[in-house]
Design a protein around this motif. Structure first.
Motif, PDB file in Angstrom:
ATOM      1  N   VAL A 115       0.801  -1.213   0.000  1.00  0.00           N
ATOM      2  CA  VAL A 115       0.000   0.000   0.000  1.00  0.00           C
ATOM      3  C   VAL A 115       0.839   1.272   0.000  1.00  0.00           C
ATOM      4  CG1 VAL A 115      -2.011  -1.060   1.075  1.00  0.00           C
ATOM      5  CG2 VAL A 115      -0.206  -0.109   2.523  1.00  0.00           C
ATOM      6  N   ARG A 116       2.132   1.169   0.330  1.00  0.00           N
ATOM      7  CA  ARG A 116       2.968   2.371   0.398  1.00  0.00           C
ATOM      8  C   ARG A 116       4.429   1.976   0.246  1.00  0.00           C
ATOM      9  NH1 ARG A 116       5.564   2.789   5.424  1.00  0.00           N
ATOM     10  NH2 ARG A 116       4.634   1.617   7.150  1.00  0.00           N
ATOM     11  N   PRO A 117       5.302   2.967  -0.022  1.00  0.00           N
ATOM     12  CA  PRO A 117       6.733   2.664  -0.089  1.00  0.00           C
ATOM     13  C   PRO A 117       7.221   2.044   1.226  1.00  0.00           C
ATOM     14  CG  PRO A 117       6.304   4.846  -0.980  1.00  0.00           C
ATOM     15  CD  PRO A 117       5.021   4.382  -0.353  1.00  0.00           C
ATOM     16  N   MET A 118       8.205   1.164   1.127  1.00  0.00           N
ATOM     17  CA  MET A 118       8.711   0.440   2.296  1.00  0.00           C
ATOM     18  C   MET A 118      10.214   0.659   2.426  1.00  0.00           C
ATOM     19  SD  MET A 118       6.636  -3.053   1.380  1.00  0.00           S
ATOM     20  CE  MET A 118       7.181  -3.986   2.814  1.00  0.00           C
ATOM     21  N   SER A 119      10.734   0.348   3.588  1.00  0.00           N
ATOM     22  CA  SER A 119      12.179   0.466   3.810  1.00  0.00           C
ATOM     23  C   SER A 119      12.688  -0.777   4.526  1.00  0.00           C
ATOM     24  CB  SER A 119      12.505   1.713   4.639  1.00  0.00           C
ATOM     25  OG  SER A 119      11.986   1.591   5.949  1.00  0.00           O
ATOM     26  N   TRP A 120      13.972  -1.053   4.350  1.00  0.00           N
ATOM     27  CA  TRP A 120      14.577  -2.194   5.030  1.00  0.00           C
ATOM     28  C   TRP A 120      14.438  -2.067   6.541  1.00  0.00           C
ATOM     29  CZ3 TRP A 120      16.209  -6.613   2.876  1.00  0.00           C
ATOM     30  CH2 TRP A 120      16.508  -6.635   1.513  1.00  0.00           C
ATOM     31  N   SER A 121      14.536  -0.848   7.051  1.00  0.00           N
ATOM     32  CA  SER A 121      14.557  -0.645   8.497  1.00  0.00           C
ATOM     33  C   SER A 121      13.245  -1.033   9.174  1.00  0.00           C
ATOM     34  CB  SER A 121      14.888   0.821   8.820  1.00  0.00           C
ATOM     35  OG  SER A 121      13.889   1.685   8.316  1.00  0.00           O
ATOM     36  N   GLU A 122      12.142  -1.011   8.452  1.00  0.00           N
ATOM     37  CA  GLU A 122      10.860  -1.340   9.071  1.00  0.00           C
ATOM     38  C   GLU A 122      10.519  -2.825   8.996  1.00  0.00           C
ATOM     39  OE1 GLU A 122       7.199   0.038   6.769  1.00  0.00           O
ATOM     40  OE2 GLU A 122       8.799   1.077   5.687  1.00  0.00           O
ATOM     41  N   LEU A 123      11.361  -3.613   8.328  1.00  0.00           N
ATOM     42  CA  LEU A 123      11.128  -5.048   8.268  1.00  0.00           C
ATOM     43  C   LEU A 123      11.553  -5.703   9.576  1.00  0.00           C
ATOM     44  CD1 LEU A 123      12.380  -6.047   4.703  1.00  0.00           C
ATOM     45  CD2 LEU A 123      10.043  -5.523   5.424  1.00  0.00           C
ATOM     46  N   GLY A 124      10.776  -6.671  10.017  1.00  0.00           N
ATOM     47  CA  GLY A 124      11.177  -7.459  11.170  1.00  0.00           C
ATOM     48  C   GLY A 124      12.347  -8.357  10.805  1.00  0.00           C
ATOM     49  N   GLU A 125      12.905  -9.020  11.808  1.00  0.00           N
ATOM     50  CA  GLU A 125      14.091  -9.836  11.593  1.00  0.00           C
ATOM     51  C   GLU A 125      13.842 -10.949  10.573  1.00  0.00           C
ATOM     52  OE1 GLU A 125      17.128 -12.706  14.171  1.00  0.00           O
ATOM     53  OE2 GLU A 125      15.809 -11.277  15.194  1.00  0.00           O
ATOM     54  N   GLY A 126      12.692 -11.636  10.703  1.00  0.00           N
ATOM     55  CA  GLY A 126      12.385 -12.722   9.784  1.00  0.00           C
ATOM     56  C   GLY A 126      12.186 -12.254   8.354  1.00  0.00           C
ATOM     57  N   PRO A 127      11.271 -11.275   8.100  1.00  0.00           N
ATOM     58  CA  PRO A 127      11.081 -10.777   6.733  1.00  0.00           C
ATOM     59  C   PRO A 127      12.351 -10.190   6.122  1.00  0.00           C
ATOM     60  CG  PRO A 127       9.239 -10.138   8.109  1.00  0.00           C
ATOM     61  CD  PRO A 127      10.268 -10.734   9.023  1.00  0.00           C
ATOM     62  N   ARG A 128      13.169  -9.528   6.952  1.00  0.00           N
ATOM     63  CA  ARG A 128      14.405  -8.958   6.419  1.00  0.00           C
ATOM     64  C   ARG A 128      15.351 -10.070   5.948  1.00  0.00           C
ATOM     65  NH1 ARG A 128      17.187  -3.970   7.304  1.00  0.00           N
ATOM     66  NH2 ARG A 128      19.363  -4.170   6.679  1.00  0.00           N
ATOM     67  N   ALA A 129      15.495 -11.099   6.771  1.00  0.00           N
ATOM     68  CA  ALA A 129      16.382 -12.209   6.406  1.00  0.00           C
ATOM     69  C   ALA A 129      15.883 -12.902   5.137  1.00  0.00           C
ATOM     70  CB  ALA A 129      16.471 -13.203   7.557  1.00  0.00           C
ATOM     71  N   ARG A 130      14.568 -13.064   5.022  1.00  0.00           N
ATOM     72  CA  ARG A 130      14.008 -13.712   3.837  1.00  0.00           C
ATOM     73  C   ARG A 130      14.240 -12.861   2.591  1.00  0.00           C
ATOM     74  NH1 ARG A 130      10.080 -17.633   2.624  1.00  0.00           N
ATOM     75  NH2 ARG A 130       8.835 -17.185   0.761  1.00  0.00           N
ATOM     76  N   SER A 131      14.027 -11.542   2.712  1.00  0.00           N
ATOM     77  CA  SER A 131      14.233 -10.653   1.568  1.00  0.00           C
ATOM     78  C   SER A 131      15.692 -10.641   1.136  1.00  0.00           C
ATOM     79  CB  SER A 131      13.768  -9.238   1.915  1.00  0.00           C
ATOM     80  OG  SER A 131      12.372  -9.193   2.097  1.00  0.00           O
ATOM     81  N   GLU A 132      16.601 -10.645   2.102  1.00  0.00           N
ATOM     82  CA  GLU A 132      18.029 -10.670   1.768  1.00  0.00           C
ATOM     83  C   GLU A 132      18.390 -11.983   1.072  1.00  0.00           C
ATOM     84  OE1 GLU A 132      19.715  -9.976   5.596  1.00  0.00           O
ATOM     85  OE2 GLU A 132      19.791  -7.784   5.330  1.00  0.00           O
ATOM     86  N   LEU A 133      17.830 -13.081   1.563  1.00  0.00           N
ATOM     87  CA  LEU A 133      18.094 -14.382   0.953  1.00  0.00           C
ATOM     88  C   LEU A 133      17.601 -14.416  -0.490  1.00  0.00           C
ATOM     89  CD1 LEU A 133      18.895 -17.391   1.038  1.00  0.00           C
ATOM     90  CD2 LEU A 133      16.622 -17.861   2.010  1.00  0.00           C
ATOM     91  N   ILE A 134      16.358 -13.951  -0.716  1.00  0.00           N
ATOM     92  CA  ILE A 134      15.772 -14.003  -2.057  1.00  0.00           C
ATOM     93  C   ILE A 134      16.599 -13.206  -3.057  1.00  0.00           C
ATOM     94  CG2 ILE A 134      13.786 -13.222  -3.426  1.00  0.00           C
ATOM     95  CD1 ILE A 134      13.265 -15.804  -1.920  1.00  0.00           C
ATOM     96  N   ARG A 135      17.211 -12.125  -2.606  1.00  0.00           N
ATOM     97  CA  ARG A 135      17.977 -11.266  -3.514  1.00  0.00           C
ATOM     98  C   ARG A 135      19.419 -11.745  -3.705  1.00  0.00           C
ATOM     99  NH1 ARG A 135      15.618  -5.150  -3.228  1.00  0.00           N
ATOM    100  NH2 ARG A 135      13.460  -5.705  -2.807  1.00  0.00           N
ATOM    101  N   SER A 136      19.761 -12.873  -3.105  1.00  0.00           N
ATOM    102  CA  SER A 136      21.115 -13.410  -3.211  1.00  0.00           C
ATOM    103  C   SER A 136      21.180 -14.518  -4.258  1.00  0.00           C
ATOM    104  CB  SER A 136      21.557 -13.980  -1.863  1.00  0.00           C
ATOM    105  OG  SER A 136      20.831 -15.167  -1.558  1.00  0.00           O
TER     106      SER A 136
END
Length: 282
Positions: A115-136
């Motif tokens: 619904v709106r722009p997002m930032s890495w800083s607002e991701l929880g630990e789990g979603p952040r780790a998953r997003s980093e993994l997917i982009r690797s």
């Protein structure tokens, strides 16, 4: 349909209600929602290009590609006075289409979408780790060479994990490395700190429409009891403050892929909202 084909479910007659799925889904996601929504109205649920039973052209499967093929599908069917229902990336595509075709939209219902722009800083630990993994590189291998994305979506992304028979239609749609390319592109398209730029720009554009379109009824469905949910807390508050003509209905426990957990409740909420706003003329 341009240089390919769009498969879609089509039932009923009358004013069109279009159901748009996300990742790693297909129109199969709506199999228990459409019958419960019922009539009046023409209920349509396309498979996004490269997904489900739609064609698999040699394209990049970026957000703009999906929007282009959807535009052609809407135009080919001559759909006007449309009610849009969107989940996940289907919600983002619904907002984008509505913002570019405001004269053709009667209402928008949505849940668990961007619904709106997002930032890495607002991701929880789990979603952040998953997003980093997917982009690797390892994430690329997991998504393209395995069933990782589909299986995790329907085990961890729902409160009631699907068994092998229930998983089969999703797995069969993405049975090869090549067929999984759209899934990887979607997973890497979540706009974080402005990257990818084309998606971030699209979100900013449709946010302006969401804020200004006070003549278009909107329905946000929310859920609880799952760590995979996107719209809750601060994001939910943002929606209430920034989306015009918005009604919010809470439906209780569900995971991110909520139509697997709460199809009847989703259908009932959409039907009631559409009825209140005369969005389903017979």
């Amino acid at each position: 349909m341009l240089d390919s084909t769009i498969h879609y479910e089509d039932r009923g007659e009358g004013a069109p209600i279009v159901f748009l799925h996300g990742n790693p889904n297909s129109s199969h996601l709506w199999r228990n929602v459409l019958p419960a929504v019922g009539g009046p109205g023409r209920l349509l649920a396309p498979d996004l290009i490269g997904m489900g039973r739609s064609g698999k052209p040699d394209i990049d499967y970026r957000f703009t590609d999906h929007a282009r093929y959807l535009d052609a599908w809407f135009d080919r069917l001559g759909l006007e006075d449309v009610v849009l229902v969107g989940h996940d990336w289907g919600g983002a595509l619904a907002f984008d289409w509505a913002a570019r075709h405001p004269e053709r939209v009667r209402g928008v219902a949505f849940f668990e979408t961007i619904v709106r722009p997002m930032s890495w800083s607002e991701l929880g630990e789990g979603p952040r780790a998953r997003s980093e993994l997917i982009r690797s590189e390892e994430g690329e291998r997991l998504v393209l060479d395995d069933d990782f994305l589909v299986r995790t979506a329907y085990t961890g992304g729902v409160l009631n994990p699907l068994g092998e028979e229930e998983l089969r239609p999703y797995l069969e749609a993405y049975a090869t490395r090549e067929s999984r390319r759209p899934l990887l592109q979607w997973a890497r398209s979540i706009p974080l700190d402005g990257d990818p730029a084309d998606v971030a720009e699209a979100v900013e554009r449709y946010d302006k429409w969401l804020a200004a379109s006070d003549d278009v009824p909107k329905l946000l469905l929310t859920f609880d009891s799952s760590p995979t949910l996107l719209i809750q807390g601060e994001v939910l508050d943002w929606c209430a403050r920034n989306i015009a003509a918005l009604e919010i209905e809470h439906l209780g426990p569900a995971g991110h892929h909520a139509p697997e957990d709460q199809p009847e409740a989703i259908a009932a909420a959409i039907s009631s909202w559409a009825g209140r706003h005369a969005l389903r003329p017979s």
